[in-house]
Design an enzyme around this catalytic site. Structure first.
Site, PDB file in Angstrom:
ATOM      1  CE  LYS A   1     -10.431  -4.110   1.372  1.00  0.00           C
ATOM      2  NZ  LYS A   1      -9.930  -5.485   1.502  1.00  0.00           N
TER       3      LYS A   1
ATOM      4  CE  LYS B   1       0.199  -3.804  -8.966  1.00  0.00           C
ATOM      5  NZ  LYS B   1       0.417  -5.095  -8.384  1.00  0.00           N
TER       6      LYS B   1
ATOM      7  CE  LYS C   1     -11.688  -3.550 -10.343  1.00  0.00           C
ATOM      8  NZ  LYS C   1     -12.970  -2.968  -9.970  1.00  0.00           N
TER       9      LYS C   1
END
Ligand code: TRP
Length: 329
Positions: free
Chosen positions: A111, A194, A197
């Protein structure tokens, strides 16, 4: 019977990958264990959502989980921000969480490099809040994927440290938990990886039939097999993986045979796959659309979940306060 707990991040719509990778297992776990499932809306504040979005996405998640089969009579379903005991335990655990270990956490490092303009303390102490979520009910099993392994390990460290500092055997050391059967990893429709979103390759449980059809028809394939029993390339294998979770064994066999003798037409396969996905998602989608309008019911679910979660949480917090040495005058 175990105490099972999982937090659900409130971002975006649920897709088939979430369903077959996790939710289906939650639905079974609630039959056999004491389950706490909650919407982690405090956690979502690290990215500063707009006030109107915060509530909207929390409601969406609640509705989609209910529609997928989480039963508020069988599990405790609640929203993190309704349980004041969680932030209090978070504060207490923060006193023994060290800067070094928090900075070394992989998700924090990622992050930090990705959103360098917003490296807030909430992001740094995200694993402490997650530990508070788990330890507030003294849960022993946490059904999460690989990406949360390190957070769970940090929870074990915080739990063990608390026990050691105060010379108690109070907090259990929670471990990852999967329902007996293997989790199915649902691939995306774009050939590899995979379903996710952020990958933009997902079929959402709430998608309308036409949207599902369009997404499936656009799925990546190859030029088709040219020799019998040819090894399947990744994109085609992915379509079969999806077919296996939503279609009947006869359908799977039918198309497998067609692939093996080189007579397969991917258009037919996709049409069948789309039909079967739609058959699978339609009852869920209808439930989602109905529940969305039923605010009275949703309020009841949350009020009831809050009561159950707070009963458990306040017991733990009272004991923790005693262990730490807070006394009544
Ligand atoms: N961090 C988890 C995720 O990103 C969500 C979460 C928050 C969680 N608190 C938790 C998961 C407690 C399990 C237990 O998916």
């Amino acid at each position: 019977m175990e105490i099972v707990l999982s937090g659900i991040r409130s971002t975006g719509n649920l897709h088939l990958g979430n369903y077959f990778g996790a939710i289906r297992n939650f639905v079974k776990m609630q039959e056999e264990h004491t389950c706490f499932f909650f919407i982690a809306d405090f956690h979502s504040l690290t990215t500063h959502p707009a006030p109107e979005d915060l509530f909207g996405s929390t409601k969406q998640i609640l509705v989609e989980y209910l529609a997928s089969g989480l039963d508020p009579e069988k599990c405790t379903l609640y929203r993190q921000s309704d349980i004041p005991e969680i932030p209090e335990l978070y504060l207490l655990l923060n006193m023994n969480a060290y800067l070094g270990e928090l900075e070394r956490c992989t998700t924090f490092k990622e992050k930090k490099s990705r959103q360098s303009e917003n490296i807030n303390a909430g992001l740094l102490t995200y694993p402490v809040l997650m530990a508070a979520d788990i330890l507030i009910h003294r849960a022993s099993k946490v059904p999460v994927g690989k990406d949360q392994e390190q957070h769970l390990e940090m929870t074990r460290n915080f739990a063990a440290r608390f026990n050691r500092i105060y010379g108690v055997d109070y907090f259990p050391k929670p471990t990852a938990f999967n329902f007996s059967e293997q989790l199915v990893k649902i691939p995306g429709l774009n050939g590899s990886g995979k379903m996710g979103k952020s990958e933009g390759n997902a079929i959402n449980l709430a998608d309308e039939p036409e949207v599902i059809r369009k997404k499936v028809m656009k799925a990546v394939t190859d030029n088709g097999p040219t020799v019998t029993n040819q090894k399947m390339a990744e994109p085609v294998k992915n379509l079969f993986t999806l077919l296996k979770v939503v279609s009947s064994p006869e359908t799977v066999n039918f198309f497998t045979d067609k692939y093996n003798d080189c007579s397969i037409r991917y258009g037919d396969l996709k049409k069948q796959l789309a039909d079967d996905i739609i058959t699978f998602t339609t009852p869920i989608r209808k439930q989602i659309n109905e529940l969305k309008l039923d605010n009275d019911y949703l309020r009841k679910v949350i009020d009831n979940g809050t009561d159950k979660a707070r009963a458990s949480a306040s017991k733990t917090l009272k004991e923790v306060r005693e262990i730490i040495g807070f006394k009544k005058f």
